[in-house]
Write a protein that holds these residues in place. Structure first.
Motif, PDB file in Angstrom:
ATOM      1  N   ILE A 107      -7.311   0.448  -5.677  1.00 51.56           N
ATOM      2  CA  ILE A 107      -6.560   0.825  -4.480  1.00 51.56           C
ATOM      3  C   ILE A 107      -7.467   0.768  -3.253  1.00 51.56           C
ATOM      4  CG2 ILE A 107      -5.244   2.667  -3.376  1.00 51.56           C
ATOM      5  CD1 ILE A 107      -4.310   3.558  -6.140  1.00 51.56           C
ATOM      6  N   PHE A 108      -8.670   1.334  -3.389  1.00 52.46           N
ATOM      7  CA  PHE A 108      -9.687   1.244  -2.337  1.00 52.46           C
ATOM      8  C   PHE A 108     -11.023   0.865  -2.971  1.00 52.46           C
ATOM      9  CE2 PHE A 108      -6.703   4.131  -0.195  1.00 52.46           C
ATOM     10  CZ  PHE A 108      -6.635   3.551   1.066  1.00 52.46           C
ATOM     11  N   ALA A 109     -11.770   0.034  -2.285  1.00 53.63           N
ATOM     12  CA  ALA A 109     -13.130  -0.285  -2.705  1.00 53.63           C
ATOM     13  C   ALA A 109     -14.087   0.676  -2.022  1.00 53.63           C
ATOM     14  CB  ALA A 109     -13.481  -1.719  -2.351  1.00 53.63           C
ATOM     15  N   PHE A 110     -15.004   1.242  -2.802  1.00 53.01           N
ATOM     16  CA  PHE A 110     -16.026   2.139  -2.271  1.00 53.01           C
ATOM     17  C   PHE A 110     -17.385   1.441  -2.255  1.00 53.01           C
ATOM     18  CE2 PHE A 110     -12.577   4.925  -3.159  1.00 53.01           C
ATOM     19  CZ  PHE A 110     -12.694   5.968  -2.251  1.00 53.01           C
ATOM     20  N   TYR A 111     -17.335   0.148  -2.019  1.00 53.26           N
ATOM     21  CA  TYR A 111     -18.524  -0.691  -1.888  1.00 53.26           C
ATOM     22  C   TYR A 111     -18.144  -1.853  -0.971  1.00 53.26           C
ATOM     23  CZ  TYR A 111     -16.175  -3.946  -5.027  1.00 53.26           C
ATOM     24  OH  TYR A 111     -15.260  -4.827  -5.581  1.00 53.26           O
ATOM     25  N   PRO A 112     -19.077  -2.530  -0.361  1.00 56.60           N
ATOM     26  CA  PRO A 112     -18.757  -3.667   0.513  1.00 56.60           C
ATOM     27  C   PRO A 112     -18.343  -4.885  -0.314  1.00 56.60           C
ATOM     28  CG  PRO A 112     -21.126  -3.327   0.431  1.00 56.60           C
ATOM     29  CD  PRO A 112     -20.514  -2.173  -0.310  1.00 56.60           C
ATOM     30  N   ASP A 132     -16.597  -8.650  -1.172  1.00 57.63           N
ATOM     31  CA  ASP A 132     -16.441  -9.981  -0.590  1.00 57.63           C
ATOM     32  C   ASP A 132     -15.072 -10.572  -0.896  1.00 57.63           C
ATOM     33  OD1 ASP A 132     -19.040  -9.958   0.426  1.00 57.63           O
ATOM     34  OD2 ASP A 132     -19.879 -10.767  -1.440  1.00 57.63           O
ATOM     35  N   LEU A 133     -14.230  -9.817  -1.619  1.00 54.67           N
ATOM     36  CA  LEU A 133     -12.933 -10.330  -2.045  1.00 54.67           C
ATOM     37  C   LEU A 133     -11.862 -10.046  -0.998  1.00 54.67           C
ATOM     38  CD1 LEU A 133     -13.119  -9.211  -5.781  1.00 54.67           C
ATOM     39  CD2 LEU A 133     -13.349 -11.541  -4.902  1.00 54.67           C
ATOM     40  N   ALA A 134     -11.047 -11.040  -0.723  1.00 58.12           N
ATOM     41  CA  ALA A 134     -10.042 -10.925   0.341  1.00 58.12           C
ATOM     42  C   ALA A 134      -8.966  -9.901   0.019  1.00 58.12           C
ATOM     43  CB  ALA A 134      -9.398 -12.296   0.580  1.00 58.12           C
ATOM     44  N   TYR A 135      -8.651  -9.733  -1.273  1.00 58.66           N
ATOM     45  CA  TYR A 135      -7.549  -8.848  -1.646  1.00 58.66           C
ATOM     46  C   TYR A 135      -8.023  -7.593  -2.374  1.00 58.66           C
ATOM     47  CZ  TYR A 135      -4.852 -12.896  -0.276  1.00 58.66           C
ATOM     48  OH  TYR A 135      -4.327 -13.944   0.449  1.00 58.66           O
ATOM     49  N   GLN A 136      -9.234  -7.170  -2.072  1.00 59.01           N
ATOM     50  CA  GLN A 136      -9.728  -5.863  -2.501  1.00 59.01           C
ATOM     51  C   GLN A 136      -9.912  -5.064  -1.223  1.00 59.01           C
ATOM     52  OE1 GLN A 136     -11.675  -3.272  -5.376  1.00 59.01           O
ATOM     53  NE2 GLN A 136      -9.952  -3.268  -4.019  1.00 59.01           N
ATOM     54  N   TYR A 137      -9.021  -4.100  -1.004  1.00 56.88           N
ATOM     55  CA  TYR A 137      -9.007  -3.370   0.266  1.00 56.88           C
ATOM     56  C   TYR A 137     -10.126  -2.337   0.280  1.00 56.88           C
ATOM     57  CZ  TYR A 137      -7.136  -1.117   4.435  1.00 56.88           C
ATOM     58  OH  TYR A 137      -6.972  -0.624   5.700  1.00 56.88           O
ATOM     59  N   GLN A 138     -10.986  -2.451   1.270  1.00 53.04           N
ATOM     60  CA  GLN A 138     -12.151  -1.572   1.389  1.00 53.04           C
ATOM     61  C   GLN A 138     -11.805  -0.364   2.249  1.00 53.04           C
ATOM     62  OE1 GLN A 138     -15.905  -3.623   2.222  1.00 53.04           O
ATOM     63  NE2 GLN A 138     -16.347  -2.064   3.774  1.00 53.04           N
ATOM     64  N   THR A 139     -12.226   0.832   1.808  1.00 48.83           N
ATOM     65  CA  THR A 139     -11.970   2.016   2.610  1.00 48.83           C
ATOM     66  C   THR A 139     -12.627   1.873   3.983  1.00 48.83           C
ATOM     67  OG1 THR A 139     -12.395   4.388   2.876  1.00 48.83           O
ATOM     68  CG2 THR A 139     -13.868   3.184   1.410  1.00 48.83           C
ATOM     69  N   PRO A 140     -11.883   2.140   5.044  1.00 49.16           N
ATOM     70  CA  PRO A 140     -12.458   1.988   6.388  1.00 49.16           C
ATOM     71  C   PRO A 140     -13.520   3.034   6.719  1.00 49.16           C
ATOM     72  CG  PRO A 140     -10.243   2.919   6.507  1.00 49.16           C
ATOM     73  CD  PRO A 140     -10.458   2.505   5.085  1.00 49.16           C
ATOM     74  N   PHE A 141     -13.689   4.030   5.845  1.00 48.33           N
ATOM     75  CA  PHE A 141     -14.667   5.089   6.092  1.00 48.33           C
ATOM     76  C   PHE A 141     -16.046   4.758   5.516  1.00 48.33           C
ATOM     77  CE2 PHE A 141     -10.489   6.997   6.270  1.00 48.33           C
ATOM     78  CZ  PHE A 141     -10.551   7.816   7.377  1.00 48.33           C
ATOM     79  N   LYS A 144       2.081  -7.388   2.012  1.00 50.30           N
ATOM     80  CA  LYS A 144       2.682  -8.226   3.048  1.00 50.30           C
ATOM     81  C   LYS A 144       2.271  -9.691   2.895  1.00 50.30           C
ATOM     82  CE  LYS A 144       3.069  -4.440   6.368  1.00 50.30           C
ATOM     83  NZ  LYS A 144       2.530  -3.830   7.622  1.00 50.30           N
ATOM     84  N   GLU A 145       1.071  -9.904   2.357  1.00 48.82           N
ATOM     85  CA  GLU A 145       0.598 -11.278   2.176  1.00 48.82           C
ATOM     86  C   GLU A 145       1.016 -11.868   0.826  1.00 48.82           C
ATOM     87  OE1 GLU A 145      -3.436 -12.180   3.240  1.00 48.82           O
ATOM     88  OE2 GLU A 145      -3.609 -10.357   4.454  1.00 48.82           O
ATOM     89  N   LYS A 146       1.083 -11.016  -0.208  1.00 46.49           N
ATOM     90  CA  LYS A 146       1.374 -11.500  -1.558  1.00 46.49           C
ATOM     91  C   LYS A 146       2.458 -10.634  -2.221  1.00 46.49           C
ATOM     92  CE  LYS A 146      -1.875 -14.692  -1.658  1.00 46.49           C
ATOM     93  NZ  LYS A 146      -1.562 -16.140  -1.828  1.00 46.49           N
ATOM     94  N   PRO A 147       3.668 -10.633  -1.724  1.00 44.01           N
ATOM     95  CA  PRO A 147       4.718  -9.755  -2.277  1.00 44.01           C
ATOM     96  C   PRO A 147       5.071 -10.076  -3.723  1.00 44.01           C
ATOM     97  CG  PRO A 147       5.656 -11.343  -0.731  1.00 44.01           C
ATOM     98  CD  PRO A 147       4.176 -11.443  -0.596  1.00 44.01           C
TER      99      PRO A 147
END
Length: 661
Positions: free
Chosen positions: A47-52, A54-63, A98-101
């Motif tokens: 659901i959220f990545a807690f690391y930086p 490089d994958l386009a569809y792995q959503y990284q936490t903005p914090f 929204k990109e990959k329904p």
């Protein structure tokens, strides 16, 4: 030997929120050491990545301000603590939707499920089938993780507010189900519908297929990475939870940890069970914990049943809103650390096996739960073997004197063949309810119980069993409800508890007219191979729901007639949970847990119980009895192949090691 095979996990799970990406890592590790933890489970991706990433569809936490995953793994390893990376692929950020329904779950009407910006995915969609493996590979090739855990794995149809949206009808599910079964997806979860029965099988097979693929990816990267999720297929650590939910119907399940652990620990020799004690009272109230006594029971039941320890909070410890349970968790974790040599490698005494309904066709465990409770309260040592693993456990089952089948109707033919072979070897069998009542089980029913199926009835309002006291001939009636199976027992069968058919019960002036039928509540069949019994009603279900001692007593009377021998004799009350095991070095471990503080819904301080006596059958000469809680030696007496000792006072928990010469 893999690191997890020691079975000594003392795991803490910090279930991070996206805002926790700025956590103080040094403070976290210090807290883990205060808890005597040797394993940390923490969010990595999904659901959220807690690391930086490089994958386009792995959503990284903005914090995220640094590589949190790298820092935590480095610090925990320096402290001698293993790290298990937590993933949740059941949902993804709405930006990805929204990109990959086409990757996402759909209701029968074609709608997505968007819960506060997080959208449900589907196990048959590309995101879980393929992209999740890319995320796993990215983490496992970058970081030295010791294990990997998947939350909410499989088919998830409910949101966090418990709204159930039904079977997924996305194009991926429709196509795959059609290809496998040449049928359209069922529209509802109706067990009488043939399409839904096929769908249950579809869920089972497609889930296993996904686990096959995950296993191949993970083990190719590093076979020493443990795989864990809430499934037993192709995993190293089976995860379960002891939790509460405010809307969950009563009765409250007192033996949650014991049942969760036993169902895995007893069934598989090559898997661990890590039973997570969830601190929160419910998902929507994550910041209030259950009582410390409930936490205490859960944790002690876990180690006493053969597992390690597992405790979870939301967020991080620093500033957590309800820390009242932390002292008891630390106390039990420390006790396990000091005595871990005695735990984790416990061996069954192989007395009774209770079959747990499981597999794609399992639909109810109420009878199983009630019988589990009766056996616990009467201090009958027993193992739990999952039904879908009976074939793989045939040799193990042959070592038991008794097998209990709790109202299980659906059986594969080879599973029945296993039971037949065990019967021929002298293993005794008790079945209850509607077990073995399908038409194609007729010969099995005749062979084991010398009985023929006639019919069943659910119309049991005002139905009873007639109970006769063999000593004085006194009679009384015991009510039954639910299903009653009408069996014709042959003349050689000892028929018990005549069935009194329903009659009018109101108004009171019309409460008469009951008739004794030709059917019986139980039949005990003596064969050349031993004794089997069939109880034609549902004692476990009734006892679980209503708690009347009469139903338990009737079940135990049949059990003691079929299998009277037991390794344990004790005068402990029914609210003391007793655990008996052999240890890897030939000693015995006896544990007692005081459950007297439980009043049905509330967990309170247990009432001290004085002078509990234990007598055990032993095949070696005892040398010493040591109480683990304080290291003191305990006086004991020996008889012919027995040992007897006394527990002066049971407060919360005690454990005794019986060392042999």
């Amino acid at each position: 030997m893999f690191w997890w095979e020691r079975n000594n996990l003392r795991m803490i799970q910090t279930n991070l929120r996206e805002v926790d990406a700025t956590l103080d890592v040094d403070q976290l590790v210090s807290t883990l050491e205060e808890f005597s933890a040797n394993t940390l489970m923490m969010n990595a991706g999904g659901i959220f990545a807690f690391y930086p990433t490089d994958l386009a569809y792995q959503y990284q936490t903005p914090f995220l301000r640094e590589d949190l995953l790298e820092k935590v793994i480095k610090k925990t390893h320096e402290a001698g603590i293993k790290f298990i990376a937590r993933f949740d692929f059941s949902k993804a950020h709405e930006k990805i939707y929204k990109e990959k329904p086409e990757w996402f779950y759909r209701t029968i009407e074609g709608h997505e499920v968007n819960y506060h910006g997080i959208v449900h995915t589907c196990i048959n969609g590309y995101y879980q089938q393929t992209y999740s493996l890319k995320i796993i590979e990215e983490v496992l090739t970058r970081y030295e993780v010791d294990g990997i855990f998947f939350n909410m794995f499989g088919y998830q149809t409910s949101d966090y507010s418990s709204n159930d949206y039904g079977i997924c009808h996305c194009d991926n599910c429709r196509t795959r189900f059609k290809e496998m079964y040449q049928m359209d997806l069922p529209v509802s979860k109706d067990l009488s519908n043939e399409a839904y029965k096929k769908y249950k099988d579809f869920q089972w097979k497609t889930t296993q297929d996904m686990l096959d693929r995950i296993h191949a990816v993970v083990k190719k990267i590093n076979p020493h990475i443990a795989i864990s999720t809430y499934n037993d297929y192709k995993v190293d650590i089976v995860r379960k939870e002891s939790n509460t939910k405010l809307t969950r119907p009563h009765p409250v399940w007192l033996y949650s940890s014991s049942e969760n652990v036993k169902s895995v620990e007893d069934t598989w020799d090559d898997k661990l069970i890590s039973n997570c004690c969830i601190n929160a009272v419910d998902l929507q109230y994550r910041f209030m914990g259950v009582s410390k006594e409930e936490v205490s029971i859960r944790l002690y039941e876990s180690i006493a049943s053969g597992s390690g320890l597992d405790f979870c909070i939301i967020g991080v410890f620093d500033g957590y809103s309800d820390n009242k349970n932390f002292p008891i968790v630390k106390e039990i974790f420390e006790f396990h650390k000091e005595n871990e040599a005695h735990f984790g490698q416990l061996i069954s005494v192989h007395e009774t096996a209770l079959i747990k309904p499981s597999g794609p066709n399992a639909f109810s465990d109420k009878e199983y739960i009630g019988i589990f409770k009766m056996l616990k309260e009467s201090h009958k040592p027993f193992d739990v073997i999952c039904q879908h693993e009976c074939i793989n456990n045939e040799d193990k089952l042959a070592s038991f004197q008794l097998i209990i089948v709790p109202d299980i109707q659906e059986w594969e033919s080879e599973q029945l063949n296993v039971l037949l072979r065990l019967h021929r070897k002298g293993v005794r069998i008790i079945a209850t309810g509607q077990s073995f009542t399908h038409a194609h089980h007729a010969q099995f029913l005749r062979t084991l119980f010398n009985a023929k199926y006639v019919n069943r009835t659910l119309d049991n309002d005002a139905a009873y069993l007639l109970i006769r006291d063999e000593k004085d001939g006194a009679e009384n009636w015991v009510f039954i409800d639910g299903a009653f199976t009408m069996l014709h027992f042959m003349d050689s069968v000892d028929k018990k508890y005549p069935y009194i058919s329903p009659s009018s019960f109101g108004p009171p002036e019309r409460a008469y007219g009951h008739m004794i039928s030709e059917y019986s509540g139980a039949g005990v069949h003596k064969t050349n191979n031993g004794i089997n019994a069939f109880i034609t009603w549902q004692p476990g279900t009734l006892y679980s729901l209503h708690g009347y001692e009469e139903h338990k007593r009737l079940f135990l009377d049949v059990l003691e007639e079929v299998a009277p021998r037991s390794i344990l004799k004790t005068d402990a009350t029914s609210n003391v949970e007793v655990f008996i095991h052999s240890t890897g070095n030939g000693d015995m471990l006896v544990q007692a847990l005081n459950l007297s503080g439980f009043n049905g819904v509330t967990y309170m301080e247990p009432i001290p119980i004085n002078q509990v006596h234990f007598q055990l059958d032993v095949d070696q000469t005892p040398h010493r009895v040591t109480r683990l809680t304080d290291g003191r030696e305990i006086d004991f007496k020996t008889g012919q192949s027995t040992i007897t000792f006394q527990l002066d006072q049971l407060q919360r928990y005690e454990a005794f090691v019986i060392q042999m010469r």
